[in-house]
Design a protein around this motif. Sequence first.
Motif, mmCIF file in Angstrom:
data_model
loop_
_atom_site.group_PDB
_atom_site.id
_atom_site.type_symbol
_atom_site.label_atom_id
_atom_site.label_comp_id
_atom_site.label_asym_id
_atom_site.label_seq_id
_atom_site.Cartn_x
_atom_site.Cartn_y
_atom_site.Cartn_z
ATOM 1 N N VAL A 62 50.291 41.530 36.304
ATOM 2 C CA VAL A 62 50.974 40.994 35.129
ATOM 3 C C VAL A 62 52.245 41.802 34.875
ATOM 4 O O VAL A 62 52.315 42.980 35.216
ATOM 5 C CB VAL A 62 50.063 41.038 33.886
ATOM 6 C CG1 VAL A 62 48.843 40.175 34.090
ATOM 7 C CG2 VAL A 62 49.661 42.462 33.531
ATOM 8 N N PRO A 63 53.248 41.148 34.265
ATOM 9 C CA PRO A 63 53.248 39.738 33.905
ATOM 10 C C PRO A 63 53.283 38.869 35.157
ATOM 11 O O PRO A 63 53.834 39.273 36.182
ATOM 12 C CB PRO A 63 54.529 39.588 33.078
ATOM 13 C CG PRO A 63 55.429 40.648 33.585
ATOM 14 C CD PRO A 63 54.548 41.800 33.933
ATOM 15 N N PRO A 64 52.697 37.667 35.078
ATOM 16 C CA PRO A 64 52.640 36.817 36.281
ATOM 17 C C PRO A 64 54.024 36.385 36.742
ATOM 18 O O PRO A 64 54.854 35.983 35.939
ATOM 19 C CB PRO A 64 51.811 35.620 35.808
ATOM 20 C CG PRO A 64 51.937 35.612 34.319
ATOM 21 C CD PRO A 64 52.075 37.036 33.910
ATOM 22 N N LYS A 65 54.241 36.510 38.043
ATOM 23 C CA LYS A 65 55.520 36.124 38.638
ATOM 24 C C LYS A 65 55.261 35.398 39.952
ATOM 25 O O LYS A 65 54.264 35.656 40.629
ATOM 26 C CB LYS A 65 56.386 37.362 38.920
ATOM 27 C CG LYS A 65 56.743 38.201 37.701
ATOM 28 C CD LYS A 65 57.491 39.451 38.141
ATOM 29 C CE LYS A 65 57.784 40.381 36.983
ATOM 30 N NZ LYS A 65 58.426 41.647 37.441
ATOM 31 N N THR A 92 36.479 38.240 39.653
ATOM 32 C CA THR A 92 37.842 37.727 39.679
ATOM 33 C C THR A 92 37.879 36.429 38.876
ATOM 34 O O THR A 92 36.863 35.993 38.343
ATOM 35 C CB THR A 92 38.374 37.545 41.115
ATOM 36 O OG1 THR A 92 39.785 37.310 41.055
ATOM 37 C CG2 THR A 92 37.696 36.389 41.841
ATOM 38 N N LYS A 93 39.080 35.829 38.768
ATOM 39 C CA LYS A 93 39.260 34.682 37.876
ATOM 40 C C LYS A 93 40.164 33.629 38.523
ATOM 41 O O LYS A 93 41.080 33.969 39.284
ATOM 42 C CB LYS A 93 39.909 35.119 36.559
ATOM 43 C CG LYS A 93 39.302 36.342 35.901
ATOM 44 C CD LYS A 93 40.040 36.686 34.617
ATOM 45 C CE LYS A 93 39.767 38.098 34.173
ATOM 46 N NZ LYS A 93 40.455 39.109 35.011
ATOM 47 N N ALA A 94 39.891 32.383 38.143
ATOM 48 C CA ALA A 94 40.719 31.259 38.575
ATOM 49 C C ALA A 94 41.657 30.863 37.446
ATOM 50 O O ALA A 94 41.228 30.666 36.308
ATOM 51 C CB ALA A 94 39.846 30.074 38.956
ATOM 52 N N ALA A 95 42.946 30.755 37.752
ATOM 53 C CA ALA A 95 43.926 30.306 36.761
ATOM 54 C C ALA A 95 43.797 28.804 36.559
ATOM 55 O O ALA A 95 43.463 28.067 37.477
ATOM 56 C CB ALA A 95 45.338 30.659 37.222
ATOM 57 N N GLY A 96 44.062 28.370 35.342
ATOM 58 C CA GLY A 96 43.993 26.953 35.032
ATOM 59 C C GLY A 96 45.333 26.413 34.582
ATOM 60 O O GLY A 96 46.348 27.124 34.603
ATOM 61 N N LEU A 101 52.732 28.251 35.204
ATOM 62 C CA LEU A 101 52.518 29.027 36.436
ATOM 63 C C LEU A 101 52.503 28.070 37.611
ATOM 64 O O LEU A 101 51.542 27.993 38.375
ATOM 65 C CB LEU A 101 51.193 29.798 36.342
ATOM 66 C CG LEU A 101 50.990 30.656 35.098
ATOM 67 C CD1 LEU A 101 49.598 31.285 35.111
ATOM 68 C CD2 LEU A 101 52.049 31.751 34.996
ATOM 69 N N ASN A 102 53.592 27.336 37.772
ATOM 70 C CA ASN A 102 53.615 26.254 38.752
ATOM 71 C C ASN A 102 53.668 26.724 40.196
ATOM 72 O O ASN A 102 53.658 25.907 41.116
ATOM 73 C CB ASN A 102 54.800 25.319 38.457
ATOM 74 C CG ASN A 102 54.625 24.597 37.144
ATOM 75 O OD1 ASN A 102 53.512 24.252 36.780
ATOM 76 N ND2 ASN A 102 55.706 24.383 36.417
ATOM 77 N N TRP A 103 53.722 28.038 40.390
ATOM 78 C CA TRP A 103 53.727 28.567 41.749
ATOM 79 C C TRP A 103 52.325 28.978 42.187
ATOM 80 O O TRP A 103 52.114 29.359 43.330
ATOM 81 C CB TRP A 103 54.665 29.773 41.841
ATOM 82 C CG TRP A 103 54.952 30.418 40.522
ATOM 83 C CD1 TRP A 103 56.020 30.179 39.715
ATOM 84 C CD2 TRP A 103 54.151 31.376 39.840
ATOM 85 N NE1 TRP A 103 55.939 30.934 38.569
ATOM 86 C CE2 TRP A 103 54.802 31.673 38.621
ATOM 87 C CE3 TRP A 103 52.953 32.011 40.118
ATOM 88 C CZ2 TRP A 103 54.303 32.580 37.685
ATOM 89 C CZ3 TRP A 103 52.439 32.903 39.196
ATOM 90 C CH2 TRP A 103 53.117 33.187 38.000
ATOM 91 N N LYS A 109 46.789 22.519 38.521
ATOM 92 C CA LYS A 109 46.787 21.243 37.808
ATOM 93 C C LYS A 109 45.526 21.010 36.994
ATOM 94 O O LYS A 109 45.536 20.279 36.019
ATOM 95 C CB LYS A 109 46.982 20.094 38.805
ATOM 96 C CG LYS A 109 48.283 20.188 39.598
ATOM 97 C CD LYS A 109 48.350 19.080 40.642
ATOM 98 C CE LYS A 109 49.606 19.199 41.485
ATOM 99 N NZ LYS A 109 49.642 20.425 42.292
ATOM 100 N N ALA A 110 44.416 21.607 37.412
ATOM 101 C CA ALA A 110 43.163 21.355 36.714
ATOM 102 C C ALA A 110 42.103 22.324 37.212
ATOM 103 O O ALA A 110 42.237 22.914 38.277
ATOM 104 C CB ALA A 110 42.710 19.916 36.960
ATOM 105 N N LEU A 111 41.041 22.449 36.437
ATOM 106 C CA LEU A 111 39.878 23.223 36.874
ATOM 107 C C LEU A 111 38.850 22.252 37.457
ATOM 108 O O LEU A 111 37.691 22.221 37.056
ATOM 109 C CB LEU A 111 39.298 24.018 35.699
ATOM 110 C CG LEU A 111 40.192 25.144 35.161
ATOM 111 C CD1 LEU A 111 39.567 25.798 33.934
ATOM 112 C CD2 LEU A 111 40.470 26.197 36.236
#
Length: 358
Positions: A62-65, A92-96, A101-103, A109-111
Motif C-alpha cells: 500500500v498504497p495500491p499502485k 491472504t485476500k482477494a480484491a473486489g 483498481l482496474n489494473w 469486476k466481481a467476487l
Amino acid sequence: MSYYIEKQDYRRLGQSDLLISPITLGTMTFGEQNTESEAFLQLDWAISHGINFIDTAEMYPVPPKANTFTVTETILGHWLKKQKREQIVLATKAAGPRRSLNWIRNGPKALDEKNLREALEGSLKRLQTDYIDLYQLHWPERNVPMFGQYKFDPSAEIEESKLKEWVSIHEQLEALEKLVQEGKIKYIGISNEQSWGVMEFIRIAREKKLPLIVSVQNCYNLINRGMEFGMTEILYREKIGFLAYSPLAFGHLTGKYLKDIDSKGRVTLFKGFAQRYDKPNVFPAVKAYEILASKHGMTLTDMALAFVYHHWFVTSTIIGATSIDQLRENIEAYKIKLSKELLDEIEIIHLTHMNPAP
C-alpha cells in the motif's frame, strides 16, 4: 532479551483448527516502504519471537499502485519457500470491485467464481505454496461505507444497480466452497465488513451447507472502536475470530503527528491514503490519550497496543513495521496489561471523543 510469544498464548481462530499467535505480522509495507531484504529480516525476527501468523493480500503493498501490486506476495513467496510451510499460518485476500483498481486482474469486476479462482491461483503462484490457510474477501462487493466512509448511502445503491448487480453472498460462498474442496483453501474469512454482511455470510452458509467464515478482519484501535457497536455480540454468539488491524491508527497513536504534523509515515508519504484519520476530532482524542498514557508512566504506543492486544474479542492483532526496532517495540507491548483504573479512564476519553476515526 526481547519478548517472546509463548505457544500457550496462541488462540483458536473462530471454529477452525488454526492455532494462531495473538500478534500477526502484517506485510503491506513490503515492496513499498521495505525492500525484500528488510522484509526477510522482519519475517525471520517475528518467527523467532513466537509469531506464526502472517497476513498479506494480492493488492499489497500500500498504497495500491499498478506497478507494485502483487509485489508483497512475491517477496513473501521468496521467503516462504525456505520455511517449514506447516509451521506458518498464512492469510491472504482477494480484491473486489468498488475501488478504482482496474489494473488488478484487468479490473476486479466481481467476487464471482472466475475472479476468485483467478485471484487465488495468482496468490498461490506468487506465494509459492499449494494452499492458503485463511483466504479472505478484502472488502464487500456490495455498496457499504468503508475506508473512512461512515454513512450508508442508498443513492449509491441505486446508481450501482444501473451498472450491474453485485454478486450475491450465496454465489460468493459457492465459489469459495469449490476452492476449499480442491484443497487450495483451508478456511475463509471476510474483511472490512458490516454487521449485516457478517450475519448474511453465517446465515447462508448454514442454510445452504456452505463453508462458514471463521474470521472478520476490521480496523480497531483507541480512536476507531466501531467494532463495539453491535459487531462484538455477533463475534461472541457466533464464535467468529476477530483480526484487528491498524492498532496504532496509521501512526497517530504513537503521538508522532502531535509533535510534528509532517513526521515521516504513511499519512505524510501518501497524501489522501489515510482518509479515515483525516477527521476533526482525531488530534484532540490522540492528545487526551497521550496525556493519560504519560500519567500512568507509559508511552502512548504501548498503551494503544496493550488496549487492543488484550481485549476479550480480539483473537489476533495485525501489526506492521518498517524496522526491526518498531517490530520489537510492538511485540514488547504484549506483556503490558492495563489496570482497571486505566481502562476506566480510557472509557471516559472514549465517551468524550466518541469514535473520531470511523
